[in-house]
Scaffold this active site. Structure first.
Site, PDB file in Angstrom:
ATOM      1  N   SER A  64      24.589  20.056   3.151  1.00 50.20           N
ATOM      2  CA  SER A  64      23.966  21.171   3.881  1.00 50.20           C
ATOM      3  C   SER A  64      24.745  21.418   5.180  1.00 50.20           C
ATOM      4  O   SER A  64      24.543  22.443   5.836  1.00 50.20           O
ATOM      5  CB  SER A  64      22.492  20.878   4.182  1.00 50.20           C
ATOM      6  OG  SER A  64      22.342  19.618   4.796  1.00 50.20           O
ATOM      7  N   GLU A 199      13.839  16.935  -4.915  1.00 55.65           N
ATOM      8  CA  GLU A 199      13.758  18.185  -4.137  1.00 55.65           C
ATOM      9  C   GLU A 199      13.000  19.248  -4.925  1.00 55.65           C
ATOM     10  O   GLU A 199      13.349  19.565  -6.072  1.00 55.65           O
ATOM     11  CB  GLU A 199      15.173  18.681  -3.789  1.00 55.65           C
ATOM     12  CG  GLU A 199      15.133  19.971  -2.979  1.00 55.65           C
ATOM     13  CD  GLU A 199      16.437  20.315  -2.266  1.00 55.65           C
ATOM     14  OE1 GLU A 199      17.400  19.521  -2.317  1.00 55.65           O
ATOM     15  OE2 GLU A 199      16.477  21.397  -1.642  1.00 55.65           O
TER      16      GLU A 199
END
Ligand code: KIV
Length: 282
Positions: A64, A199
Site C-alpha cells: 500500500s 481482508e
C-alpha cells in the site's frame, strides 16, 4: 569480541505480546492465549518508531506504500526496489516490533527460486518475515520460502494485487467461494505460513477460520473475532479525506498537519516567523 547483537532493553510499558523483540513464537503464543495482536502499516523511519513507541506488535511494510506514499492508484506498479527502500527505512528505525515486508506484484507468483531471491532482498535489509497474496495456488512458494528459513504471512480474501480479476475492493468468501477460502486456509497452514491476513471477508467466516487454523489471523475488514487487527496507518490516523467503511479514524492528523502548515505560512507572510529565539544575531 562478540558478533551477536544484544537484544534491546525491554520496555514493559509498551510491550504487548512479547517481553522483548517480537518473534513468530510470540505470535503463536498470543493466538493460544487469546491476546489480541496489533499490526499497522509503516513505510518510513519517521513514523515507524512512533508506532513502536505506542506499543504496536507488528509493522507491515505493505505494498500500500504505492497508494499511500508514491501516489499510485493501485499496488500493482510497486517494485521490489520500492519495497526494499521502504523496508530498510523502517528496519533502521525500530528495535522491538516484528517487521513484515510485502512481496510486490510480479516478484514471487510463478517460481519458488524467484520468490526466494525477492524475499531474500527484503530479509537482507532487516525484515523478519514476508507477506504474499493468494491461497492454495501459492502453497509451493510458501513451502520453499519457509524451507529456506523465511517466515511467511499469507493474505487472502480481497487481495489488492488481483484487483483487476476480483473487480475492485469487495467482500470475498460469500456463497460458493466460502468453501474455497476454507480450503485455501488449510493449504496455507499446511505449507507453513505462520499468519494470514484476512481482508474483507464476512465476520462469521473470519471467526470460523480463526477457530479452525493454527495460523494467527490478522483481520482488516473482517470483524472482531480474528487473532489480531491491521490497518493502513494513514487511515488509522485520519490523514486522508476518505477511508474505507471498516476503518475507524483514531485521530485527525491530516487536519492537524494542515492547521500547523497554515499557521506557518501565515506567520512567514506576517513576518512573525522567525521570531526572537529562532535566530541569532552573531
Ligand atoms: O499493503 C497493505 O497495506 C496490506 C494491508 C491492507 C493488509 O496488505
Amino acid at each position: 569480541m562478540s558478533r551477536i547483537t544484544p537484544e534491546p532493553a525491554q520496555t514493559p510499558s509498551t510491550t504487548g505480546i512479547a517481553p522483548g523483540r517480537v518473534r513468530i513464537h510470540h505470535i503463536a503464543q498470543a493466538k493460544a492465549l487469546g491476546t489480541p495482536i496489533t499490526m499497522l502499516t509503516a513505510y518510513d523511519a519517521l513514523t515507524a518508531p512512533i508506532f513502536e513507541a505506542a506499543g504496536v506488535d507488528m509493522l507491515l511494510v505493505g505494498d500500500s506504500y504505492g497508494n499511500v506514499v508514491l501516489g499510485h492508484s493501485s499496488t500493482i506498479p510497486v517494485t521490489l526496489d520500492d519495497m526494499e527502500r521502504a523496508t530498510a527505512s523502517v528496519c533502521r528505525s525500530v528495535h522491538r516490533v516484528m517487521v513484515v515486508a510485502d512481496l510486490p506484484f510480479g516478484t514471487y507468483e510463478d517460481d519458488p527460486r524467484r520468490a526466494f531471491d525477492s524475499a531474500a532482498r527484503l530479509m537482507r535489509v532487516g525484515a523478519h518475515a514476508v507477506k504474499l497474496e493468494g491461497g492454495a495456488q501459492r502453497a509451493p512458494i510458501i513451502r520453499a520460502l519457509v524451507d529456506a528459513g523465511i517466515p511467511v504471512c499469507a493474505h487472502v480474501g480481497y487481495t489488492p494485487q488481483s484487483e483487476n480479476l476480483l473487480g475492485g475492493p469487495r467482500m470475498q468468501g460469500r456463497g460458493d467461494s466460502r468453501e474455497r477460502l476454507l480450503a485455501d486456509i488449510r493449504a496455507l497452514e499446511e505449507a507453513g505460513a505462520f499468519a494470514v491476513v484476512l481482508e474483507m471477508v464476512p465476520a462469521s467466516l473470519a471467526a470460523e477460520i480463526t477457530a479452525a487454523t493454527t495460523m494467527a489471523t490478522i483481520g482488516i475488514g473482517a470483524g472482531p473475532a480474528t487473532d489480531g487487527q491491521v490497518l493502513v496507518s494513514s487511515d488509522m490516523a485520519g490523514m486522508t479525506e476518505w477511508v474505507p467503511s471498516f476503518v475507524r479514524r483514531f485521530g485527525e492528523l491530516g487536519a492537524a498537519l494542515e492547521s500547523a502548515t497554515r499557521d506557518y505560512v501565515e506567520s512567514v507572510r506576517a513576518r512573525a516567523f522567525p521570531g526572537e529565539g529562532n535566530y541569532r544575531d552573531e
